[in-house]
Design a protein around this motif. Structure first.
Motif, PDB file in Angstrom:
ATOM      1  N   UNK A 206       0.831  -1.209   0.000  1.00  0.00           N
ATOM      2  CA  UNK A 206       0.000   0.000   0.000  1.00  0.00           C
ATOM      3  C   UNK A 206       0.864   1.258   0.000  1.00  0.00           C
ATOM      4  N   UNK A 207       2.026   1.221   0.689  1.00  0.00           N
ATOM      5  CA  UNK A 207       2.936   2.372   0.676  1.00  0.00           C
ATOM      6  C   UNK A 207       3.478   2.622  -0.724  1.00  0.00           C
ATOM      7  N   UNK A 208       3.796   1.526  -1.431  1.00  0.00           N
ATOM      8  CA  UNK A 208       4.316   1.675  -2.794  1.00  0.00           C
ATOM      9  C   UNK A 208       3.255   2.262  -3.716  1.00  0.00           C
ATOM     10  N   UNK A 209       2.018   1.761  -3.628  1.00  0.00           N
ATOM     11  CA  UNK A 209       0.941   2.314  -4.452  1.00  0.00           C
ATOM     12  C   UNK A 209       0.641   3.767  -4.076  1.00  0.00           C
ATOM     13  N   UNK A 210       0.696   4.100  -2.789  1.00  0.00           N
ATOM     14  CA  UNK A 210       0.472   5.489  -2.374  1.00  0.00           C
ATOM     15  C   UNK A 210       1.536   6.409  -2.969  1.00  0.00           C
ATOM     16  N   UNK A 211       2.796   5.986  -2.896  1.00  0.00           N
ATOM     17  CA  UNK A 211       3.869   6.798  -3.470  1.00  0.00           C
ATOM     18  C   UNK A 211       3.686   6.942  -4.979  1.00  0.00           C
ATOM     19  N   UNK A 212       3.251   5.876  -5.639  1.00  0.00           N
ATOM     20  CA  UNK A 212       2.991   5.918  -7.079  1.00  0.00           C
ATOM     21  C   UNK A 212       1.944   6.990  -7.401  1.00  0.00           C
ATOM     22  N   UNK A 213       0.914   7.098  -6.551  1.00  0.00           N
ATOM     23  CA  UNK A 213      -0.118   8.102  -6.779  1.00  0.00           C
ATOM     24  C   UNK A 213       0.324   9.489  -6.399  1.00  0.00           C
ATOM     25  N   UNK A 214       0.996   9.641  -5.228  1.00  0.00           N
ATOM     26  CA  UNK A 214       1.415  10.964  -4.767  1.00  0.00           C
ATOM     27  C   UNK A 214       2.413  11.617  -5.714  1.00  0.00           C
ATOM     28  N   UNK A 215       3.227  10.830  -6.377  1.00  0.00           N
ATOM     29  CA  UNK A 215       4.214  11.376  -7.312  1.00  0.00           C
ATOM     30  C   UNK A 215       3.625  11.662  -8.685  1.00  0.00           C
ATOM     31  N   UNK A 216       2.346  11.354  -8.902  1.00  0.00           N
ATOM     32  CA  UNK A 216       1.676  11.695 -10.145  1.00  0.00           C
ATOM     33  C   UNK A 216       1.658  10.603 -11.195  1.00  0.00           C
ATOM     34  N   UNK A 217       2.176   9.427 -10.880  1.00  0.00           N
ATOM     35  CA  UNK A 217       2.256   8.369 -11.894  1.00  0.00           C
ATOM     36  C   UNK A 217       0.924   7.654 -12.088  1.00  0.00           C
ATOM     37  N   UNK A 218       0.083   7.610 -11.062  1.00  0.00           N
ATOM     38  CA  UNK A 218      -1.221   6.962 -11.229  1.00  0.00           C
ATOM     39  C   UNK A 218      -2.060   7.709 -12.261  1.00  0.00           C
ATOM     40  N   UNK A 219      -2.055   9.042 -12.182  1.00  0.00           N
ATOM     41  CA  UNK A 219      -2.805   9.837 -13.155  1.00  0.00           C
ATOM     42  C   UNK A 219      -2.209   9.711 -14.554  1.00  0.00           C
ATOM     43  N   UNK A 220      -0.892   9.583 -14.620  1.00  0.00           N
ATOM     44  CA  UNK A 220      -0.234   9.540 -15.928  1.00  0.00           C
ATOM     45  C   UNK A 220      -0.404   8.198 -16.621  1.00  0.00           C
ATOM     46  N   UNK A 221      -0.232   7.102 -15.880  1.00  0.00           N
ATOM     47  CA  UNK A 221      -0.177   5.800 -16.516  1.00  0.00           C
ATOM     48  C   UNK A 221      -1.449   4.965 -16.335  1.00  0.00           C
ATOM     49  N   UNK A 222      -2.145   5.114 -15.205  1.00  0.00           N
ATOM     50  CA  UNK A 222      -3.307   4.271 -14.951  1.00  0.00           C
ATOM     51  C   UNK A 222      -4.620   4.918 -15.363  1.00  0.00           C
ATOM     52  N   UNK A 223      -4.743   6.239 -15.160  1.00  0.00           N
ATOM     53  CA  UNK A 223      -6.005   6.939 -15.450  1.00  0.00           C
ATOM     54  C   UNK A 223      -5.726   8.226 -16.228  1.00  0.00           C
ATOM     55  N   UNK A 224      -5.146   8.127 -17.440  1.00  0.00           N
ATOM     56  CA  UNK A 224      -4.782   9.352 -18.181  1.00  0.00           C
ATOM     57  C   UNK A 224      -5.975  10.149 -18.684  1.00  0.00           C
ATOM     58  N   UNK A 225      -7.165   9.549 -18.768  1.00  0.00           N
ATOM     59  CA  UNK A 225      -8.321  10.232 -19.339  1.00  0.00           C
ATOM     60  C   UNK A 225      -9.429  10.467 -18.317  1.00  0.00           C
ATOM     61  N   UNK A 226      -9.117  10.337 -17.034  1.00  0.00           N
ATOM     62  CA  UNK A 226     -10.126  10.560 -15.996  1.00  0.00           C
ATOM     63  C   UNK A 226      -9.432  11.030 -14.731  1.00  0.00           C
ATOM     64  N   UNK A 227     -10.253  11.234 -13.682  1.00  0.00           N
ATOM     65  CA  UNK A 227      -9.722  11.647 -12.380  1.00  0.00           C
ATOM     66  C   UNK A 227      -9.501  10.447 -11.471  1.00  0.00           C
TER      67      UNK A 227
END
Length: 615
Positions: A206-227
């Motif tokens: 969960x810490x790794x996924x949180x860091x992935x989101x906080x650094x902006x990678x979740x928006x870039x790679x997982x959900x580029x067309x939504x929030x």
């Protein structure tokens, strides 16, 4: 140990940069509790509060405005505005356009990543400022369900790309280490079949996924067309607290923690469950705010007492546990207190939330590394303190010099007209008539002029001048300015026929013309004629009108072309006449507001000023 922890605290909460390193001259913020304030209202509103490197105000249910002043840049300079952290929900940027208006642009974690100007995980905007000799204000309106934290830089494109590349390298190494630690913990959990290690694996995931989101990678790679990246990040922030509480209960329980300690950890788990319920109910800000409170209370009030309550034989294990948990408590507090707006910190506070998971997994090796680098850290801290002290001293000197120049100007320039009034009024029974009455009225006018220019300069520098664009004839306005001046009969107004209609603020243009006419009459040889010319002239494919004033210099001489538009500047020979040294400074500022320009022509035999106004 206390000295080591103090050094760590100072390292993570002090800044190694100044505003100048961020490409800024000044930074301040304004709260908008109603959430409906427009740019014009924000510009005119009182209550702007300066802040340092990072803005940290805690969890706010309303937006905050930022006013950032950038140093002058040549026209055409390509700049990039970068905002961290990446999880800010919405940022509205307002940058000046030619003519004085502002352009609005928007980005944020609640906006699709595909709609952003750049692929940078930081919120980035490109901007080319107008030519200016003064700092240029830009404005940002920030709204976030998470902590109201912001770090803004205004860099050249090359500097921004270098910073981005450096950050991406650091983030890649960091996330790679987190994944490696996660793989190690999973392997240990599988091979040892230890429930404590298994819970740590879930916590590390969960810490790794949180860091992935906080650094902006979740928006870039997982959900580029939504929030979806914003939603995932919020869930992972509260899940990290929940899995962390479950891990600590299992870990301390395996060490023989008494029943009352386990009940305290159960209370922490209940608080984390409440945040999950609030997030599920669509209340992300309340969930995140309560989550931060629970985590802070756990680290600041519970963690170290739990260490002392552990029943474990041997002082060596207790010392290691105390040292490790003390560091963890310190890192959590250094992370959460800025997020809650309790303390202000440097830009490293933006990444401490991510680093906490890494430090939890490798606390002992980190402590050893910190001990080896203790001498270097102290030397760096002393250098940071010296730089900060010098910067504060320089700022204090600049502010003091500004106030001294202003008071000296007022004292010197008001003494003469006040002496004239005192002389006229002190004539006893003789009423002030004729020439004496004229002197008294002129002295009062001089005082009013100085005060009015001071007020207008203050409005200009605060961005509080309001423009009303209405069509009018510049020739008629110039005739009115000349007619209102006591020595207006010396002005020869020459205007081309059929001048175009001007659509700007007539009152502000009148201020410019009045200052230029007054300057020309005051510093010309009497009874020589001052020529005021109006002619149509286009510049850069924009139609406009050129206003030219030229006069014969008197004993005040010719002004210094390098300083003529500086604040408080007056030539050595000009001090025989009353004045504030603000007239031409004010003219230049107002001209820039219109998207026009004013220049002093030192290549002509006469004193000549040209004011170009777009129509």
């Amino acid at each position: 140990m206390a000295r080591c922890l103090l050094i760590v605290w100072l390292l993570v909460t002090t800044s190694s940069q100044t505003l100048a390193a961020q490409g800024l001259v000044a930074a301040s913020y304004l709260r908008d509790p109603g959430g409906s304030m427009t740019l014009a209202q924000a510009q005119a509103a009182p209550g702007w509060t300066p802040y340092g490197e990072v803005l940290a105000l805690g969890f706010l249910p309303y937006p905050v405005w930022l006013r950032l002043e950038t140093p002058p840049h040549p026209t055409g300079t390509a700049l990039r505005i970068r905002i961290r952290p990446a999880y800010v929900d919405e940022v509205r940027l307002y940058v000046p356009k030619p003519g004085g208006a502002y352009q609005e642009r928007v980005a944020g974690d609640r906006w699709p990543f595909s709609s952003r100007e750049h692929s940078d995980t930081a919120l980035s905007f490109d901007w080319s400022p107008n030519q200016s000799t003064d700092p240029t204000p830009i404005y940002l309106r920030i709204l976030s369900a998470n902590s109201m934290t912001a770090y803004v830089e205004v860099l050249t494109v090359a500097e921004s790309e270098d910073k981005r590349d450096l950050e991406q390298t650091f983030f890649g190494l960091f996330l790679g280490t987190m994944v490696a630690l996660l793989a190690w913990s999973v392997w240990r959990a599988v091979t040892q079949r230890d429930p404590v290690v298994a819970l740590f694996s879930v916590y590390q995931a969960s810490s790794t996924l949180m860091s992935f989101g906080l650094l902006g990678y979740a928006s870039r790679y997982l959900f580029p067309h939504s929030a979806g990246g914003d939603t995932l990040t919020n869930w992972m922030v509260v899940l990290v607290s929940m899995t962390g509480a479950l891990f600590y209960r299992s870990f301390f329980g395996s060490l023989g923690l008494p029943r009352w300690g386990l009940r305290l950890l159960d209370l922490t788990i209940a608080g984390c469950a409440t945040t999950l319920a609030l997030l599920w109910a669509g209340q992300p800000q309340w969930a995140l705010k309560i989550n931060a409170t629970v985590v802070t209370a756990f680290s600041g009030l519970m963690l170290l007492p739990l260490v002392f309550a552990v029943r474990r034989d041997g002082d060596r294990m207790r010392r290691q546990l105390l040292l490790g948990c003390s560091l963890l408590a310190l890192i959590i507090l250094a992370t959460m207190l800025p997020l809650m707006g309790v303390i202000q910190a440097g830009q490293w506070s933006l990444y401490l939330t991510n680093l906490h998971g890494l430090m939890t997994a490798a606390v002992l090796s980190t402590l050893l590394s910190l001990r080896r680098s203790q001498i270097d850290a102290q030397a760096m801290l002393d250098a940071q303190r010296l730089i900060a002290t010098q910067a504060e001293a320089q700022e204090a000197r600049s502010e003091r010099d500004e106030k001294e120049r202003f008071l000296a100007m007022l004292t010197h320039e008001l003494r003469t007209p006040l002496s004239v009034i005192r002389m006229v009024l002190g004539r006893g029974a003789d009423a002030p008539t004729g020439r004496h009455n004229q002197f008294a009225h002129q002295a009062v006018d001089d005082i009013n002029s100085i005060i009015e220019r001071c007020l207008q300069t203050d409005q200009l520098e605060r961005g509080a001048m309001q423009q009303r664009s209405l069509p009018y004839e510049l020739q008629s306005l110039a005739q009115a300015v000349v007619a209102d001046h006591p020595a207006g009969q010396r002005v020869d107004l020459q205007a081309e026929p059929s001048l175009p209609i001007v659509k700007t603020d007539a009152l502000l243009v009148r201020t410019v013309l009045s200052n230029l006419v007054d300057n020309a009459l005051k510093y010309s040889t009497e009874p020589s004629v001052v020529t005021l010319g109006l002619q149509a002239q286009a510049r850069d494919q924009r139609p406009g009108i050129l206003v030219r004033l030229h006069n014969l210099p008197n004993r005040a001489g010719r002004p210094d072309p390098k300083r003529v538009f500086q604040k408080y500047y007056r030539s050595a020979g000009a001090h025989a006449s009353s004045g504030s040294g603000l007239g031409l400074y004010l003219v230049a500022g107002v001209a820039r507001m219109f998207g026009g320009e004013v220049v002093y022509r030192d290549d002509l035999p006469e004193v000549c000023f040209e004011f170009w106004l777009p129509t």
